[in-house]
Design an enzyme around this catalytic site. Structure first.
Site, PDB file in Angstrom:
ATOM      1  N   GLY B  90     -10.093 -23.202  -1.406  1.00 32.48           N
ATOM      2  CA  GLY B  90      -8.681 -22.903  -1.177  1.00 32.48           C
ATOM      3  C   GLY B  90      -8.189 -23.821  -0.084  1.00 32.48           C
ATOM      4  N   SER B 122     -16.033 -26.171  -2.070  1.00 35.75           N
ATOM      5  CA  SER B 122     -14.812 -26.831  -1.591  1.00 35.75           C
ATOM      6  C   SER B 122     -14.521 -26.491  -0.119  1.00 35.75           C
ATOM      7  CB  SER B 122     -13.662 -26.485  -2.542  1.00 35.75           C
ATOM      8  OG  SER B 122     -12.565 -27.315  -2.339  1.00 35.75           O
ATOM      9  N   ALA B 123     -13.461 -25.779   0.210  1.00 30.76           N
ATOM     10  CA  ALA B 123     -13.180 -25.417   1.610  1.00 30.76           C
ATOM     11  C   ALA B 123     -14.361 -24.687   2.248  1.00 30.76           C
ATOM     12  CB  ALA B 123     -11.916 -24.555   1.688  1.00 30.76           C
ATOM     13  N   HIS B 159     -14.508 -32.680  -3.634  1.00 32.09           N
ATOM     14  CA  HIS B 159     -13.638 -33.251  -4.689  1.00 32.09           C
ATOM     15  C   HIS B 159     -13.482 -34.755  -4.478  1.00 32.09           C
ATOM     16  CE1 HIS B 159     -12.301 -29.189  -5.927  1.00 32.09           C
ATOM     17  NE2 HIS B 159     -12.081 -28.928  -4.653  1.00 32.09           N
ATOM     18  N   GLU B 194     -17.121 -34.046  -7.869  1.00 28.49           N
ATOM     19  CA  GLU B 194     -17.133 -32.762  -8.575  1.00 28.49           C
ATOM     20  C   GLU B 194     -18.364 -32.661  -9.474  1.00 28.49           C
ATOM     21  OE1 GLU B 194     -13.340 -32.115 -10.445  1.00 28.49           O
ATOM     22  OE2 GLU B 194     -12.424 -31.631  -8.515  1.00 28.49           O
TER      23      GLU B 194
END
Lengths: 230, 230
Positions: B90, B122-123, B159, B194
């Site tokens: 997020g 991710s985050a 990413h 990814e």
């Protein structure tokens, strides 16, 4: 009366630095001979001197002198004595960090509000809004605050890119990021595509360049507009 | 002995949430029945409850229960009692803001250093490094600090995208942004594409998924590597 020019980018593909804007700048800075340049955003880490040289090369084509704000012993004096101001692109976090550290954010705001022509490209445009919270840049330094000049009543997202419907990449699109911004903030955001720029002349605001801008308002569906609706 | 799994993304194109990781997670969380989920990054502004539900749906396929950290009256107790922890993706600024505000950054670090399995996407992967200064996210909130867990000795850029050589867009590439980071910081950075993820098992670090990662070290040319060189 404020006189502000905010460009999405300094450079169009295949062109020289500021080339597409030079004609506009000739009239925007018509009665000014020297532009005070704020080099703090340092794109790709370029030095203040080298960045100022690059800007001087472009402005010499319209017979303007350029003085780097970093060359003043007291940068406050540099702001104070400026006939006209240009802030170049690069890293917005670094730019905002420097402006706050040196105590220049308020003096710069007052100078612009008093009518000194201000031009920004990319990061230099980002800081014209109330906050830098819609920058695309990487947070490489921690600024004392995300608050910026607030000489316009909207935030900008420069280098705006439409979602690529063919992409298989799952990183967030610009639209998703700005939607996340609006969950916590109410400032409207203008997604300014490359080649476009905003001219502010007192209360009169114009979108220039080709096509429309993408407008984001909290709680509304984003829409296209050929003018500045705020 | 630390046990850490850091993924670039939660979701591959055309797949369900966490689908490509489920087999790996079955062995990573083998002896754990409940995963404590940190929902604070709120992708697209999704609520903590809805985000936890999404994660529960994925983990139920490998017979794990999920409990949202937000559902504890005292989130410190939630960290303390966790068998295993997953932080979802997020907005990294929002996630880091919440962890600092709630005083959870240090307890979470200690918990992971004591051997509690930690997974991030991710985050959630971004915060495993010493700082969040190589996130791609938009600074929609101002966190009290950019310091993060530091349970690994490198920063991540999730990413990760290679420069598009055909693009006419003049916004900074990922490589340019990370080069700017290294002017002010010395922490090495792993550009994690990814589908790739990093497994840490004590001192043993492995890159998993297809292909290589892009490695950035201050003062060096970026290079490709099939393992983690730090």
């Amino acid at each position: 009366m404020q006189k502000i020019l905010l460009a999405s980018t300094s450079t169009l593909f295949g062109q020289a630095y500021l080339e597409y804007l030079l004609e506009e700048l000739q009239s925007f800075f018509a009665d000014k001979s020297t532009i005070t340049f704020v080099p703090y955003a340092r794109p790709s880490g370029i030095t203040h001197d080298a960045y100022t040289q690059l800007v001087q090369t472009a402005f010499s084509k319209i017979n303007k002198s350029v003085v780097g704000l970093h060359s003043f012993k007291d940068p406050l004096e540099g702001i104070d004595s400026a006939e006209a101001i240009f802030t170049g692109g690069g890293n917005t976090f670094l730019l905002v960090h420097q402006l706050h550290q040196l105590g220049l954010m308020n003096p710069l705001r007052e100078k612009i509000m008093a009518g000194t022509p201000y031009m920004g490209t990319s990061a230099g445009s980002n800081i014209a809004g109330p906050s830098m919270k819609t920058t695309n840049d990487m947070p490489i330094v921690y600024p004392p605050s995300f608050d910026t000049l607030g000489v316009v009543n909207f935030n900008l997202n420069p280098h705006y890119l439409d979602p690529d419907t063919k992409s298989k990449h799952k990183g967030e699109t610009r639209e998703t990021r700005i939607r996340e911004f609006h969950i916590f903030n109410s400032t409207p955001v203008i997604g300014l595509r490359e080649g476009n720029y905003i001219m502010v002349d007192g209360n009169h605001k114009t979108l220039k360049g080709k096509g429309t801008a993408r407008i984001f308002e909290a709680g509304k569906k984003p829409y296209e507009s050929g003018n500045i609706p705020f």
